[in-house]
Design a protein around this motif. Structure first.
Motif, PDB file in Angstrom:
ATOM      1  N   PHE A  58     -23.863  86.471 -34.867  1.00  0.00           N
ATOM      2  CA  PHE A  58     -22.676  85.663 -35.130  1.00  0.00           C
ATOM      3  C   PHE A  58     -21.848  85.472 -33.855  1.00  0.00           C
ATOM      4  O   PHE A  58     -21.388  84.361 -33.557  1.00  0.00           O
ATOM      5  CB  PHE A  58     -21.837  86.323 -36.221  1.00  0.00           C
ATOM      6  N   PHE A  59     -21.678  86.537 -33.082  1.00  0.00           N
ATOM      7  CA  PHE A  59     -20.940  86.420 -31.818  1.00  0.00           C
ATOM      8  C   PHE A  59     -21.655  85.458 -30.867  1.00  0.00           C
ATOM      9  O   PHE A  59     -21.028  84.596 -30.240  1.00  0.00           O
ATOM     10  CB  PHE A  59     -20.797  87.776 -31.132  1.00  0.00           C
ATOM     11  N   ASN A  60     -22.955  85.639 -30.728  1.00  0.00           N
ATOM     12  CA  ASN A  60     -23.731  84.771 -29.840  1.00  0.00           C
ATOM     13  C   ASN A  60     -23.674  83.319 -30.296  1.00  0.00           C
ATOM     14  O   ASN A  60     -23.576  82.396 -29.480  1.00  0.00           O
ATOM     15  CB  ASN A  60     -25.186  85.238 -29.787  1.00  0.00           C
ATOM     16  N   ALA A  61     -23.752  83.125 -31.620  1.00  0.00           N
ATOM     17  CA  ALA A  61     -23.739  81.768 -32.167  1.00  0.00           C
ATOM     18  C   ALA A  61     -22.416  81.063 -31.878  1.00  0.00           C
ATOM     19  O   ALA A  61     -22.394  79.871 -31.538  1.00  0.00           O
ATOM     20  CB  ALA A  61     -24.000  81.815 -33.671  1.00  0.00           C
ATOM     21  N   LEU A  62     -21.295  81.781 -32.002  1.00  0.00           N
ATOM     22  CA  LEU A  62     -19.993  81.184 -31.685  1.00  0.00           C
ATOM     23  C   LEU A  62     -19.895  80.814 -30.209  1.00  0.00           C
ATOM     24  O   LEU A  62     -19.338  79.775 -29.839  1.00  0.00           O
ATOM     25  CB  LEU A  62     -18.866  82.140 -32.071  1.00  0.00           C
ATOM     26  N   GLY A  63     -20.443  81.676 -29.346  1.00  0.00           N
ATOM     27  CA  GLY A  63     -20.466  81.357 -27.922  1.00  0.00           C
ATOM     28  C   GLY A  63     -21.280  80.116 -27.628  1.00  0.00           C
ATOM     29  O   GLY A  63     -20.886  79.263 -26.816  1.00  0.00           O
ATOM     30  N   LEU A  64     -22.420  79.980 -28.311  1.00  0.00           N
ATOM     31  CA  LEU A  64     -23.263  78.797 -28.132  1.00  0.00           C
ATOM     32  C   LEU A  64     -22.611  77.542 -28.703  1.00  0.00           C
ATOM     33  O   LEU A  64     -22.779  76.452 -28.160  1.00  0.00           O
ATOM     34  CB  LEU A  64     -24.623  79.018 -28.805  1.00  0.00           C
ATOM     35  N   LEU A  65     -21.880  77.693 -29.806  1.00  0.00           N
ATOM     36  CA  LEU A  65     -21.209  76.553 -30.434  1.00  0.00           C
ATOM     37  C   LEU A  65     -20.355  75.801 -29.413  1.00  0.00           C
ATOM     38  O   LEU A  65     -20.434  74.575 -29.292  1.00  0.00           O
ATOM     39  CB  LEU A  65     -20.343  77.048 -31.594  1.00  0.00           C
ATOM     40  N   PHE A  66     -19.554  76.558 -28.668  1.00  0.00           N
ATOM     41  CA  PHE A  66     -18.662  75.926 -27.697  1.00  0.00           C
ATOM     42  C   PHE A  66     -19.294  75.819 -26.309  1.00  0.00           C
ATOM     43  O   PHE A  66     -18.957  74.905 -25.547  1.00  0.00           O
ATOM     44  CB  PHE A  66     -17.346  76.700 -27.640  1.00  0.00           C
ATOM     45  N   GLY A  67     -20.227  76.733 -25.991  1.00  0.00           N
ATOM     46  CA  GLY A  67     -20.877  76.693 -24.687  1.00  0.00           C
ATOM     47  C   GLY A  67     -21.830  75.521 -24.547  1.00  0.00           C
ATOM     48  O   GLY A  67     -21.759  74.750 -23.576  1.00  0.00           O
ATOM     49  N   ILE A 134     -18.248  99.506 -32.470  1.00  0.00           N
ATOM     50  CA  ILE A 134     -18.197  99.331 -31.010  1.00  0.00           C
ATOM     51  C   ILE A 134     -18.714  97.955 -30.607  1.00  0.00           C
ATOM     52  O   ILE A 134     -18.110  97.274 -29.764  1.00  0.00           O
ATOM     53  CB  ILE A 134     -18.986 100.455 -30.306  1.00  0.00           C
ATOM     54  N   ILE A 135     -19.830  97.518 -31.212  1.00  0.00           N
ATOM     55  CA  ILE A 135     -20.363  96.188 -30.919  1.00  0.00           C
ATOM     56  C   ILE A 135     -19.320  95.114 -31.226  1.00  0.00           C
ATOM     57  O   ILE A 135     -19.174  94.123 -30.497  1.00  0.00           O
ATOM     58  CB  ILE A 135     -21.654  95.932 -31.729  1.00  0.00           C
ATOM     59  N   SER A 136     -18.551  95.311 -32.302  1.00  0.00           N
ATOM     60  CA  SER A 136     -17.531  94.338 -32.680  1.00  0.00           C
ATOM     61  C   SER A 136     -16.485  94.157 -31.586  1.00  0.00           C
ATOM     62  O   SER A 136     -15.955  93.059 -31.391  1.00  0.00           O
ATOM     63  CB  SER A 136     -16.849  94.775 -33.978  1.00  0.00           C
ATOM     64  N   LEU A 137     -16.173  95.230 -30.857  1.00  0.00           N
ATOM     65  CA  LEU A 137     -15.189  95.139 -29.773  1.00  0.00           C
ATOM     66  C   LEU A 137     -15.655  94.212 -28.649  1.00  0.00           C
ATOM     67  O   LEU A 137     -14.840  93.704 -27.875  1.00  0.00           O
ATOM     68  CB  LEU A 137     -14.901  96.534 -29.208  1.00  0.00           C
ATOM     69  N   GLY A 138     -16.957  93.999 -28.551  1.00  0.00           N
ATOM     70  CA  GLY A 138     -17.486  93.130 -27.499  1.00  0.00           C
ATOM     71  C   GLY A 138     -17.471  91.661 -27.840  1.00  0.00           C
ATOM     72  O   GLY A 138     -17.861  90.827 -27.006  1.00  0.00           O
ATOM     73  N   ALA A 139     -16.991  91.293 -29.047  1.00  0.00           N
ATOM     74  CA  ALA A 139     -17.046  89.895 -29.489  1.00  0.00           C
ATOM     75  C   ALA A 139     -16.484  88.902 -28.477  1.00  0.00           C
ATOM     76  O   ALA A 139     -17.149  87.907 -28.148  1.00  0.00           O
ATOM     77  CB  ALA A 139     -16.339  89.751 -30.839  1.00  0.00           C
ATOM     78  N   PRO A 140     -15.267  89.096 -27.937  1.00  0.00           N
ATOM     79  CA  PRO A 140     -14.740  88.087 -27.000  1.00  0.00           C
ATOM     80  C   PRO A 140     -15.576  87.951 -25.733  1.00  0.00           C
ATOM     81  O   PRO A 140     -15.706  86.859 -25.176  1.00  0.00           O
ATOM     82  CB  PRO A 140     -13.332  88.589 -26.682  1.00  0.00           C
ATOM     83  N   PHE A 141     -16.192  89.047 -25.293  1.00  0.00           N
ATOM     84  CA  PHE A 141     -16.972  89.007 -24.047  1.00  0.00           C
ATOM     85  C   PHE A 141     -18.329  88.326 -24.260  1.00  0.00           C
ATOM     86  O   PHE A 141     -18.790  87.578 -23.400  1.00  0.00           O
ATOM     87  CB  PHE A 141     -17.149  90.424 -23.502  1.00  0.00           C
TER      88      PHE A 141
END
Length: 440
Positions: A58-67, A134-141
């Motif tokens: 989900f985090f990666n997908a959001l990054g790709l959405l805008f990237g 812990i993985i959740s904390l990396g979401a913005p990065f």
């Protein structure tokens, strides 16, 4: 007039090679986590990891959405109308960091509820909880890393994105070993190591400011809704493609848990993590085609657009043959790398599943190239439809129907069935789109 086809083929080939390395780097740290967690946590550790993976997707997908969406807009306008995209990069960075921070907060407030929804039971909840938080904390990065990677790649510097992602992978491998085995932190250590991947990549990507041919400027501005909407509309096929991995893992986990328990979920964990790398290699081809196809489409050189897309499809087919050969002929040693508990049930399920599940690679690799090619020529609606069919409507239906009819074999065969259906529709859509451009 000089034929530019050889030059375009050479340029696309260079982009593909660099993006294959870069894309594989982004996914290899997940595979490394899997290998080390299998050694430290055994079958239940693998099952817990697989339960947490949809959130990582989900985090990666959001990054790709805008990237992907934002960088496509940037590629189309950077030469003829640079003023239109002067602050787009900065706007997307601010928005993604804010959205990622909000997600990190919410996921840490309700981790048990979310893990229960994802399929955790009494055996796996305790193991998965620390890793998930812990993985959740990396979401913005994770999110802003994907934005940076795609913009810098489309600014003509794919070599730097390759270096950044490969270096990040090496850092994670070292930290995984150090934190899991030396400091005995097990899954907590794996989660901490994983967060260092986007941090390392972002640090290296700052070197782009010294790139001589750089046109990309970091100008921060408040996000404008129209820019976010336009980027998201072009990036949504990539978002859905990435999310389809998480959605399929979620659906598979539920079905497999009912059919064969945590051993089947762990076996699927092995397959899913191999699939992430396989799809990353194929996605590298698609990401190599997209910037060139977008640029040539912006210049209205339709012959070069077709050359770039055709080469991408050819390379994807060749790579698929190599990958399937490796996965089928080395299936036993591949599975044994993950089976540190020497579980006979896990080994039996995974070894039998690999040749069936990865028939899908022949069609999936084509689908990724087709969908990003459609985005490159501003046919985002067609790519969006294919993404929905591929990751959701056909796949989810096939998993449940095939499982009911054929048991475990049906679960594995639902993926190649889905990819084959989407590939047929995708080739039809792409052919028609290119014909319509010719007729303008």
């Amino acid at each position: 007039m000089q034929d530019s086809t050889p030059q375009i083929r050479r340029e696309v080939g260079q982009y593909i090679i660099r993006n294959i390395f870069a894309s594989s780097g982004l996914s290899l740290y997940v595979l490394v986590d899997t290998v080390f967690i299998a050694a430290a946590g055994g079958t239940l550790g693998l099952a817990a990891l697989n339960i947490s993976l949809p959130m990582f997707n989900f985090f990666n997908a959001l990054g790709l959405l805008f990237g992907i969406g934002g960088s496509t807009i940037y590629s189309i306008h950077k030469l003829k109308q640079p003023e239109k995209v002067a602050t787009l990069f900065g706007q997307l960075l601010i928005f993604c960091f804010g959205l990622g921070s909000l997600l990190a907060l919410l996921l840490n407030l309700f981790p048990q509820q979310i893990l229960t929804l994802l399929g955790a039971d009494s055996q796996t909840m305790g193991i998965a909880l620390g890793y998930f938080r812990i993985i959740s904390l990396g979401a913005p990065f994770f999110m802003i890393n994907y934005v940076c990677v795609n913009f810098i790649r489309n600014d003509g510097n794919p070599q730097l994105t390759m270096i950044a992602t490969l270096t990040a992978t090496l850092v994670v491998v070292f930290l995984d070993w150090l934190l899991i085995f030396v400091f005995q932190l097990h899954m907590i250590g794996a989660a901490i190591a994983t967060i260092f991947s986007p941090l390392t990549s972002l640090t290296i990507l700052t070197w782009h400011r010294k790139y001589p041919a750089r046109k990309l400027q970091l100008k921060f501005a408040l996000p404008e809704f129209k820019n976010l909407k336009q980027a998201a509309s072009l990036g949504i096929p990539s978002f859905l493609t990435e999310m389809s991995t998480g959605v399929s893992i979620f659906a598979f986990n539920w079905v497999l848990l009912k059919l064969s328990g945590n051993a089947a979920v762990a076996a699927y964990g092995v397959i899913a993590n191999i699939a992430i790398v396989v799809l990353a290699l194929s996605n590298g081809i698609a990401l190599g085609v997209q910037p060139i196809a977008s640029r040539e489409y912006g210049k209205r050189d339709l012959k070069n657009v077709k050359t770039a897309i055709r080469l991408g499809l050819q390379v994807a087919l060749g790579l698929s043959c190599i990958l399937y050969f490796i996965l089928v002929f080395f299936k036993t040693p591949i599975v044994s790398v993950f089976n540190h508990d020497h579980s006979a049930q896990l080994a039996q399920i995974a070894i039998h599943a690999l040749p069936l599940y990865f028939i899908s690679v022949f069609f999936a690799s084509q689908n990724l190239v087709i969908m990003l090619s459609l985005v490159a020529i501003e046919k985002a609606k067609s790519a969006f439809t294919l993404s929905l069919l591929r990751g959701y409507f056909i796949l989810i239906s096939a998993v449940f129907i095939f499982a009911a009819l054929f048991g475990l074999n049906g679960v594995w065969l639902s993926v190649p069935f889905t990819e084959a259906c989407v590939c047929a529709l995708g080739l039809y859509s792409l052919t028609n789109a290119l014909k319509n451009i010719d007729q303008r």
